[in-house]
Design a protein around this motif. Sequence first.
Motif, PDB file in Angstrom:
ATOM      1  N   ALA A  34       0.827  -1.206   0.000  1.00 27.11           N
ATOM      2  CA  ALA A  34       0.000   0.000   0.000  1.00 27.11           C
ATOM      3  C   ALA A  34       0.861   1.255   0.000  1.00 27.11           C
ATOM      4  CB  ALA A  34      -0.936   0.000   1.202  1.00 27.11           C
ATOM      5  N   VAL A  35       1.898   1.290   0.832  1.00 28.51           N
ATOM      6  CA  VAL A  35       2.773   2.460   0.901  1.00 28.51           C
ATOM      7  C   VAL A  35       3.571   2.592  -0.399  1.00 28.51           C
ATOM      8  CG1 VAL A  35       4.711   3.523   2.134  1.00 28.51           C
ATOM      9  CG2 VAL A  35       2.889   2.414   3.416  1.00 28.51           C
ATOM     10  N   ALA A  36       4.044   1.474  -0.951  1.00 24.72           N
ATOM     11  CA  ALA A  36       4.770   1.510  -2.222  1.00 24.72           C
ATOM     12  C   ALA A  36       3.869   2.020  -3.340  1.00 24.72           C
ATOM     13  CB  ALA A  36       5.310   0.125  -2.564  1.00 24.72           C
ATOM     14  N   THR A  37       2.602   1.588  -3.350  1.00 25.51           N
ATOM     15  CA  THR A  37       1.645   2.050  -4.351  1.00 25.51           C
ATOM     16  C   THR A  37       1.429   3.551  -4.213  1.00 25.51           C
ATOM     17  OG1 THR A  37       0.545  -0.094  -4.348  1.00 25.51           O
ATOM     18  CG2 THR A  37      -0.702   1.755  -5.243  1.00 25.51           C
ATOM     19  N   LEU A  38       1.288   4.027  -2.997  1.00 22.34           N
ATOM     20  CA  LEU A  38       1.124   5.455  -2.762  1.00 22.34           C
ATOM     21  C   LEU A  38       2.360   6.228  -3.223  1.00 22.34           C
ATOM     22  CD1 LEU A  38      -0.487   7.811  -1.632  1.00 22.34           C
ATOM     23  CD2 LEU A  38       0.520   7.336   0.606  1.00 22.34           C
ATOM     24  N   VAL A  45       1.738   9.873 -11.103  1.00 27.34           N
ATOM     25  CA  VAL A  45       0.534  10.627 -11.412  1.00 27.34           C
ATOM     26  C   VAL A  45       0.687  12.089 -11.011  1.00 27.34           C
ATOM     27  CG1 VAL A  45      -1.936  10.826 -10.988  1.00 27.34           C
ATOM     28  CG2 VAL A  45      -0.900   8.576 -11.249  1.00 27.34           C
ATOM     29  N   ALA A  46       1.132  12.316  -9.782  1.00 24.90           N
ATOM     30  CA  ALA A  46       1.255  13.689  -9.301  1.00 24.90           C
ATOM     31  C   ALA A  46       2.561  14.341  -9.763  1.00 24.90           C
ATOM     32  CB  ALA A  46       1.160  13.714  -7.779  1.00 24.90           C
ATOM     33  N   GLY A  47       3.541  13.518 -10.173  1.00 28.25           N
ATOM     34  CA  GLY A  47       4.819  14.061 -10.605  1.00 28.25           C
ATOM     35  C   GLY A  47       5.645  14.605  -9.454  1.00 28.25           C
ATOM     36  N   LEU A  69      10.893   2.905 -16.067  1.00 29.11           N
ATOM     37  CA  LEU A  69      10.574   3.821 -17.159  1.00 29.11           C
ATOM     38  C   LEU A  69       9.483   3.267 -18.072  1.00 29.11           C
ATOM     39  CD1 LEU A  69      14.122   5.224 -17.968  1.00 29.11           C
ATOM     40  CD2 LEU A  69      12.286   6.298 -16.648  1.00 29.11           C
ATOM     41  N   ILE A  70       9.478   1.960 -18.283  1.00 25.77           N
ATOM     42  CA  ILE A  70       8.398   1.350 -19.075  1.00 25.77           C
ATOM     43  C   ILE A  70       7.063   1.560 -18.369  1.00 25.77           C
ATOM     44  CG2 ILE A  70       7.421  -0.856 -19.834  1.00 25.77           C
ATOM     45  CD1 ILE A  70      10.305  -1.711 -20.524  1.00 25.77           C
ATOM     46  N   PHE A  71       7.037   1.316 -17.066  1.00 26.58           N
ATOM     47  CA  PHE A  71       5.817   1.494 -16.274  1.00 26.58           C
ATOM     48  C   PHE A  71       5.346   2.956 -16.350  1.00 26.58           C
ATOM     49  CE2 PHE A  71       3.868   2.418 -12.077  1.00 26.58           C
ATOM     50  CZ  PHE A  71       2.743   1.628 -12.210  1.00 26.58           C
ATOM     51  N   VAL A  72       6.269   3.872 -16.205  1.00 25.06           N
ATOM     52  CA  VAL A  72       5.936   5.296 -16.263  1.00 25.06           C
ATOM     53  C   VAL A  72       5.427   5.658 -17.659  1.00 25.06           C
ATOM     54  CG1 VAL A  72       6.913   7.627 -16.207  1.00 25.06           C
ATOM     55  CG2 VAL A  72       7.482   5.993 -14.406  1.00 25.06           C
ATOM     56  N   ASN A  73       6.118   5.211 -18.700  1.00 27.19           N
ATOM     57  CA  ASN A  73       5.695   5.533 -20.068  1.00 27.19           C
ATOM     58  C   ASN A  73       4.317   4.968 -20.385  1.00 27.19           C
ATOM     59  OD1 ASN A  73       7.845   7.112 -20.828  1.00 27.19           O
ATOM     60  ND2 ASN A  73       9.059   5.388 -21.571  1.00 27.19           N
ATOM     61  N   ILE A  74       4.063   3.751 -19.950  1.00 29.86           N
ATOM     62  CA  ILE A  74       2.741   3.159 -20.185  1.00 29.86           C
ATOM     63  C   ILE A  74       1.672   3.952 -19.451  1.00 29.86           C
ATOM     64  CG2 ILE A  74       1.286   1.142 -19.711  1.00 29.86           C
ATOM     65  CD1 ILE A  74       3.746  -0.591 -20.346  1.00 29.86           C
ATOM     66  N   GLY A  75       1.924   4.281 -18.203  1.00 32.70           N
ATOM     67  CA  GLY A  75       0.953   5.055 -17.416  1.00 32.70           C
ATOM     68  C   GLY A  75       0.684   6.416 -18.005  1.00 32.70           C
ATOM     69  N   VAL A  76       1.740   7.123 -18.361  1.00 32.19           N
ATOM     70  CA  VAL A  76       1.587   8.454 -18.954  1.00 32.19           C
ATOM     71  C   VAL A  76       0.914   8.340 -20.322  1.00 32.19           C
ATOM     72  CG1 VAL A  76       2.859  10.435 -19.881  1.00 32.19           C
ATOM     73  CG2 VAL A  76       3.479   9.486 -17.655  1.00 32.19           C
ATOM     74  N   GLY A  77       1.314   7.355 -21.119  1.00 28.59           N
ATOM     75  CA  GLY A  77       0.708   7.167 -22.439  1.00 28.59           C
ATOM     76  C   GLY A  77      -0.775   6.887 -22.360  1.00 28.59           C
ATOM     77  N   LEU A  78      -1.158   5.999 -21.451  1.00 26.19           N
ATOM     78  CA  LEU A  78      -2.587   5.696 -21.293  1.00 26.19           C
ATOM     79  C   LEU A  78      -3.357   6.913 -20.806  1.00 26.19           C
ATOM     80  CD1 LEU A  78      -2.473   2.098 -19.773  1.00 26.19           C
ATOM     81  CD2 LEU A  78      -3.220   2.759 -22.052  1.00 26.19           C
ATOM     82  N   GLY A  79      -2.760   7.646 -19.885  1.00 23.04           N
ATOM     83  CA  GLY A  79      -3.419   8.855 -19.394  1.00 23.04           C
ATOM     84  C   GLY A  79      -3.601   9.879 -20.503  1.00 23.04           C
ATOM     85  N   LEU A  80      -2.583  10.053 -21.316  1.00 24.48           N
ATOM     86  CA  LEU A  80      -2.653  11.005 -22.419  1.00 24.48           C
ATOM     87  C   LEU A  80      -3.674  10.565 -23.470  1.00 24.48           C
ATOM     88  CD1 LEU A  80      -1.492  13.612 -23.565  1.00 24.48           C
ATOM     89  CD2 LEU A  80       0.287  12.256 -24.662  1.00 24.48           C
ATOM     90  N   MET A  81      -3.686   9.277 -23.802  1.00 25.90           N
ATOM     91  CA  MET A  81      -4.681   8.774 -24.762  1.00 25.90           C
ATOM     92  C   MET A  81      -6.096   8.948 -24.219  1.00 25.90           C
ATOM     93  SD  MET A  81      -3.089   5.447 -26.660  1.00 25.90           S
ATOM     94  CE  MET A  81      -2.687   4.548 -25.185  1.00 25.90           C
TER      95      MET A  81
END
Length: 174
Positions: A34-38, A45-47, A69-81
């Motif tokens: 939970a703490v790692a997820t936060l 998400v918050a940058g 970086l893959i995780f970040v790129n996927i997350g940012v890409g999905l958010g942008l799409m």
Amino acid sequence: HHVWHRGCSADSSNQRWAHIHRCDTCAGRFESVAVATLTLFQQIVAGDSWGLISVPVIEAKPWIAGPVLIFVNIGVGLGLMNLILAVIVERAVEAREQDTHNRAKEKIRERKESMIELATMCAAMDEDGSGTVSLEELLQGFDRSQKFQALMSVIDVRKEDLTSVFEFLRLAAS
């Protein structure tokens, strides 16, 4: 499980990882799922705190850069799409509403034109100049005018219905 942060003093990669066991802040950032997820949410998400957590981890263990970086790129890409799709859908809804509005205005305009055209046809049918159309004049006008027949067919009125329509309108007018 544990991460070194820039606020801690360590010179080498080995010192950084050894430091983890002594630093409550470092160990606390990833002490549970939970703490790692936060922590990841806060960074991705918050940058926020990107330089405090991810950069030092990547510096200490470069092999982790790929997955992070893959995780970040996927997350940012999905958010942008998702954001782009939301804008496209919003524009489509606005266009549909505008089209519906335009069609309603067009229908009102066509109705007004048809009423003017009907009034003009009725005036032409008034052969005796009385200012009113008799049943006989209406029936003769139907036989003579293709436009009047077409207009009546739009509202499903046939020649045999004209007598009933005429009587209804005569009673409604009085």
